[in-house]
Design a protein around this motif. Structure first.
Motif, PDB file in Angstrom:
ATOM      1  N   UNK A  32       0.829  -1.218   0.000  1.00  0.00           N
ATOM      2  CA  UNK A  32       0.000   0.000   0.000  1.00  0.00           C
ATOM      3  C   UNK A  32       0.855   1.255   0.000  1.00  0.00           C
ATOM      4  N   UNK A  33       1.816   1.284   0.895  1.00  0.00           N
ATOM      5  CA  UNK A  33       2.662   2.476   1.014  1.00  0.00           C
ATOM      6  C   UNK A  33       3.499   2.708  -0.240  1.00  0.00           C
ATOM      7  N   UNK A  34       4.136   1.648  -0.719  1.00  0.00           N
ATOM      8  CA  UNK A  34       5.010   1.782  -1.883  1.00  0.00           C
ATOM      9  C   UNK A  34       4.224   2.099  -3.148  1.00  0.00           C
ATOM     10  N   UNK A  67      -8.903   1.281  -1.384  1.00  0.00           N
ATOM     11  CA  UNK A  67      -9.349   2.545  -0.767  1.00  0.00           C
ATOM     12  C   UNK A  67      -8.197   3.444  -0.316  1.00  0.00           C
ATOM     13  N   UNK A  68      -7.049   2.854  -0.013  1.00  0.00           N
ATOM     14  CA  UNK A  68      -5.896   3.655   0.423  1.00  0.00           C
ATOM     15  C   UNK A  68      -4.974   4.041  -0.722  1.00  0.00           C
ATOM     16  N   UNK A  69      -5.355   3.645  -1.953  1.00  0.00           N
ATOM     17  CA  UNK A  69      -4.529   3.916  -3.123  1.00  0.00           C
ATOM     18  C   UNK A  69      -5.283   4.859  -4.054  1.00  0.00           C
ATOM     19  N   UNK A  70      -4.605   5.866  -4.523  1.00  0.00           N
ATOM     20  CA  UNK A  70      -5.241   6.838  -5.427  1.00  0.00           C
ATOM     21  C   UNK A  70      -5.131   6.345  -6.867  1.00  0.00           C
ATOM     22  N   UNK A  71      -5.983   5.366  -7.209  1.00  0.00           N
ATOM     23  CA  UNK A  71      -5.995   4.818  -8.564  1.00  0.00           C
ATOM     24  C   UNK A  71      -6.713   5.804  -9.480  1.00  0.00           C
ATOM     25  N   UNK A  72      -5.968   6.402 -10.387  1.00  0.00           N
ATOM     26  CA  UNK A  72      -6.550   7.420 -11.259  1.00  0.00           C
ATOM     27  C   UNK A  72      -7.143   6.827 -12.539  1.00  0.00           C
ATOM     28  N   UNK A  73      -6.645   5.675 -12.936  1.00  0.00           N
ATOM     29  CA  UNK A  73      -7.105   5.047 -14.172  1.00  0.00           C
ATOM     30  C   UNK A  73      -8.289   4.117 -13.898  1.00  0.00           C
ATOM     31  N   UNK A  97      -5.636  -2.089 -12.437  1.00  0.00           N
ATOM     32  CA  UNK A  97      -5.934  -3.450 -11.999  1.00  0.00           C
ATOM     33  C   UNK A  97      -6.789  -4.151 -13.053  1.00  0.00           C
ATOM     34  N   UNK A  98      -6.570  -5.455 -13.216  1.00  0.00           N
ATOM     35  CA  UNK A  98      -7.452  -6.294 -14.022  1.00  0.00           C
ATOM     36  C   UNK A  98      -7.756  -7.542 -13.199  1.00  0.00           C
ATOM     37  N   UNK A  99      -9.018  -7.710 -12.833  1.00  0.00           N
ATOM     38  CA  UNK A  99      -9.382  -8.740 -11.859  1.00  0.00           C
ATOM     39  C   UNK A  99     -10.709  -9.400 -12.198  1.00  0.00           C
ATOM     40  N   UNK A 100     -10.932 -10.568 -11.614  1.00  0.00           N
ATOM     41  CA  UNK A 100     -12.233 -11.227 -11.733  1.00  0.00           C
ATOM     42  C   UNK A 100     -13.238 -10.622 -10.761  1.00  0.00           C
ATOM     43  N   UNK A 101     -12.770  -9.836  -9.809  1.00  0.00           N
ATOM     44  CA  UNK A 101     -13.649  -9.241  -8.799  1.00  0.00           C
ATOM     45  C   UNK A 101     -14.539  -8.155  -9.390  1.00  0.00           C
ATOM     46  N   UNK A 102     -15.571  -7.794  -8.639  1.00  0.00           N
ATOM     47  CA  UNK A 102     -16.429  -6.666  -8.983  1.00  0.00           C
ATOM     48  C   UNK A 102     -15.992  -5.447  -8.158  1.00  0.00           C
ATOM     49  N   UNK A 103     -16.508  -4.256  -8.486  1.00  0.00           N
ATOM     50  CA  UNK A 103     -16.176  -3.072  -7.679  1.00  0.00           C
ATOM     51  C   UNK A 103     -16.540  -3.212  -6.197  1.00  0.00           C
ATOM     52  N   UNK A 104     -17.465  -4.107  -5.881  1.00  0.00           N
ATOM     53  CA  UNK A 104     -17.873  -4.288  -4.482  1.00  0.00           C
ATOM     54  C   UNK A 104     -16.699  -4.622  -3.578  1.00  0.00           C
ATOM     55  N   UNK A 105     -15.740  -5.379  -4.080  1.00  0.00           N
ATOM     56  CA  UNK A 105     -14.553  -5.686  -3.270  1.00  0.00           C
ATOM     57  C   UNK A 105     -13.310  -4.941  -3.756  1.00  0.00           C
TER      58      UNK A 105
END
Length: 270
Positions: free
Chosen positions: A24-26, A53-59, A39-47
């Motif tokens: 998270x920090x790095x 939440x602690x990462x400022x993902x701009x894309x 990120x590319x994942x099988x998960x939905x936005x729910x998880x």
């Protein structure tokens, strides 16, 4: 301009399905310093949203194995692909004939509703329990409403049953199906079914086009990462990855539990 994309489970997340404090920090520092990361994942936005939440993902992020692209900053789906209705009917018929349960993900008014007819094993039960209460997804014990936008089917069960169902559905027109080992539950497999227009690769291409990226560097661990690896300029398998992923990777990096992805990203950013 480079785009860096990582899978979550078994890749960026630790064995408890969390981001380590180190990661998270790095990662936050790397993004602030200009790293184009998503990120590319099988998960939905729910998880995905709570995990990041602690990462400022701009894309935008790729969710449900590419069935949709989600903008975390603006809390909305940018694009999604529904499974053709005739294909949905065939899938549901096969599941019913074989007395197999599934989670059926639909999108309505920017919200995921996941329908299921019953809970058939402890893994399904825990999966639903851990995700209940999210503002991004609602689990509903009922049949799929007619005319729904069905994006994704997920089956969680023992290997033999999953592979039997996979062989019965894989050639249905209009769908893409993939079965692979559950990284959290020994002896269990995941079967994911979505539109044949959907894949991590196709959704990543959309993001690259939107933001004018010309090179892709990806990180993964399991079979659903193969399409993403196949379009990457460089692709890195974590040490714990499936052999098929390692075989097509540029190189093998440290494992997910040892923060392999972030250690690699830090090494090239120095």
């Amino acid at each position: 301009m480079n785009l860096y994309i990582s899978d979550l489970d078994g890749t960026l997340l630790d064995s408890n399905a969390k981001l380590s404090n180190y990661t998270k920090s790095a990662l936050e520092k790397l993004i602030k310093n200009g790293l184009n990361f998503s990120i590319a994942t099988a998960r939905t936005p729910a998880t995905v949203v709570p995990i990041l939440s602690d990462i400022d993902i701009k894309l935008p992020v790729v969710v449900m194995n590419g069935a949709a692209i989600y903008d975390i900053e603006n809390n909305k789906y940018i694009k999604f692909n529904s499974i053709p209705s005739k294909s949905v009917d065939k899938l549901l018929s096969i599941l019913s004939e074989n007395d197999v349960s599934a989670l059926s993900y639909t999108l309505y008014d920017n919200h995921i509703n996941a329908y299921y007819d019953r809970i058939s094993n402890p893994v399904e039960e825990k999966f639903i329990k851990d995700r209940t209460g999210s503002p991004h997804k609602t689990f509903i014990n009922a049949s799929i409403p007619e005319d729904s936008n069905v994006l994704y089917f997920l089956l969680l069960n023992e290997k033999d049953l999953i592979m039997d169902v996979f062989n019965k559905v894989k050639d249905i027109e209009g769908i893409y199906a993939i079965a692979y080992k559950d990284v959290y539950n020994e002896g269990f497999y995941n079967l994911e079914i979505y539109s044949n227009k959907s894949s991590k690769a196709n959704s990543i291409k959309e993001i690259m086009s939107l933001f004018n990226f010309d090179r892709l560097i990806s990180f993964g661990d399991n079979l659903n990462d193969i399409p993403m690896f196949e379009i990457s300029d460089e692709c890195y398998a974590v040490k714990n990855a499936a052999k098929d992923i390692k075989d097509i990777s540029t190189s093998v990096i440290d494992s997910n539990v040892n923060d392999g992805v972030i250690k690699y990203l830090k090494s090239i950013s120095l």
